[in-house]
Design an enzyme around this catalytic site. Structure first.
Site: not given
Length: 339
Positions: A12, A136, A191, A255
């Site tokens: 990321w 997001g 999440k 992941r």
């Protein structure tokens, strides 16, 4: 030309560096590994983003002194467990205020602090221009292929969120602004727990019905906790809530989904982590969320079930059975409680 330093060269962090470099920002990435910095300077980062050629203007260093001196905007893209150490290293070298943008999705067990709170713990207030969270539904693998992606920049000071929006926005990377930092951080962190649970049921072969149930009821318990902590309920209907939940629970890029899938197929946590070779934030966050549920007296049955699998040796089949055999409830009454 804006100067930006990205701390962390995983998938990321590298993807965000890719976007910034394409947006003509003078972007320097920091990694503690000299060999990885050298590889990025040769325009690749194969362990994390296979077969992707990075922009020639994207540079990397293993010198934290150089990274701190380079810019006044810092992107913090290290795993949650490394936030404090990296921030302490940064703080020791600061000479002027900096805008911090963190992209880490987790909560610290025991202290139960969100990432923005951890940053403010470790960086003296006089060196913080502001702290923005960027979160997001976004897989790094798709961002570097320039597939359309939308995320949220959240800060109580909307001007700081807009500054981050301006840095990142382009034809394939759309950034919205938000002021609900608590909601955006809680949605992004929790999440991962639900994605682990969905991965487990997929590994068990339970199919789409179970996936839909876990995602829907998972969002309800994320929102219950977030609202108790001060978040705005509608935040969880946005990109950092249901959006991030969908992408993390339904893709093999995730992941956390992959880790859960291996657990559902009978592998131990140790085997899963060894095979993954990368941080699985949801495991650590499950412990923190379990503790938060007790602190705020919030009902979080999916989180509790996953905690029992990860830390109390309950089998995945037993955990699913326990969830299905809970007491009867009224869904509308449950949803009204969030308002």
């Amino acid at each position: 030309m804006d100067k930006v330093s990205v701390f962390g060269a995983g998938s990321w962090g590298t993807a965000l560096g890719y976007v910034l470099a394409q947006n003509d920002c003078d972007t320097l990435m920091w990694t503690h590994r000299a060999d990885q910095a050298q590889e990025i300077n040769l325009h690749s980062n194969e362990k994390y983003l296979k077969e992707i050629r990075l922009p020639e203007t994207l540079r990397a260093t293993s010198s934290i002194d150089q990274a701190v001196a380079h810019a006044k905007v810092f992107i913090i893209a290290v795993p949650t467990k490394a936030i404090r150490e990296v921030c302490r290293d940064i703080a020791a070298r600061l000479e002027e205020p900096v805008l911090f943008v963190h992209v880490s999705k987790g909560i610290e067990p025991d202290s139960l602090k969100r990432v923005s709170e951890m940053i403010r713990d470790e960086i003296p207030a006089e060196w913080i221009e502001d702290v923005v969270v960027l979160s997001g539904p976004s897989h790094a693998e798709e961002v570097v292929l320039e597939h359309p992606t939308t995320i949220t920049a959240a800060c109580e000071n909307l001007a700081s969120a807009k500054r981050v929006q301006d840095l990142f926005m382009n034809h394939y990377f759309r950034v919205y602004t938000h002021t609900d930092v608590i909601g955006v951080e809680i949605g992004g962190a929790l999440k991962n727990i639900i994605a682990l649970a969905v991965g487990i049921t997929d590994g068990l072969g339970y199919g789409d019905n179970a996936k839909a149930a876990l995602m829907t009821r998972g969002l309800a318990e994320i929102a219950r906790l977030g609202v108790k902590m001060g978040a705005t309920p509608l935040t969880f209907s946005g990109l950092s809530g249901v959006g991030d939940l969908i992408v993390t629970c339904t893709s093999p890029h995730s992941r956390n989904w992959r880790a859960g899938n291996m657990l559902g197929k009978g592998k131990s946590i140790e085997e899963v982590l060894s095979e993954m070779g990368m941080v699985v934030e949801g495991i650590r966050t499950t412990k923190a969320a379990y503790q938060l549920a007790a602190k705020y007296d919030v009902l979080m049955p999916i989180t509790n079930a996953l905690y029992e699998v990860l830390f109390e040796e309950t089998t995945t089949e037993e955990a699913v059975g326990n969830l299905m055999n809970r007491m009867k409830k009224n869904e509308m009454a449950d949803l009204i409680d969030l308002l």
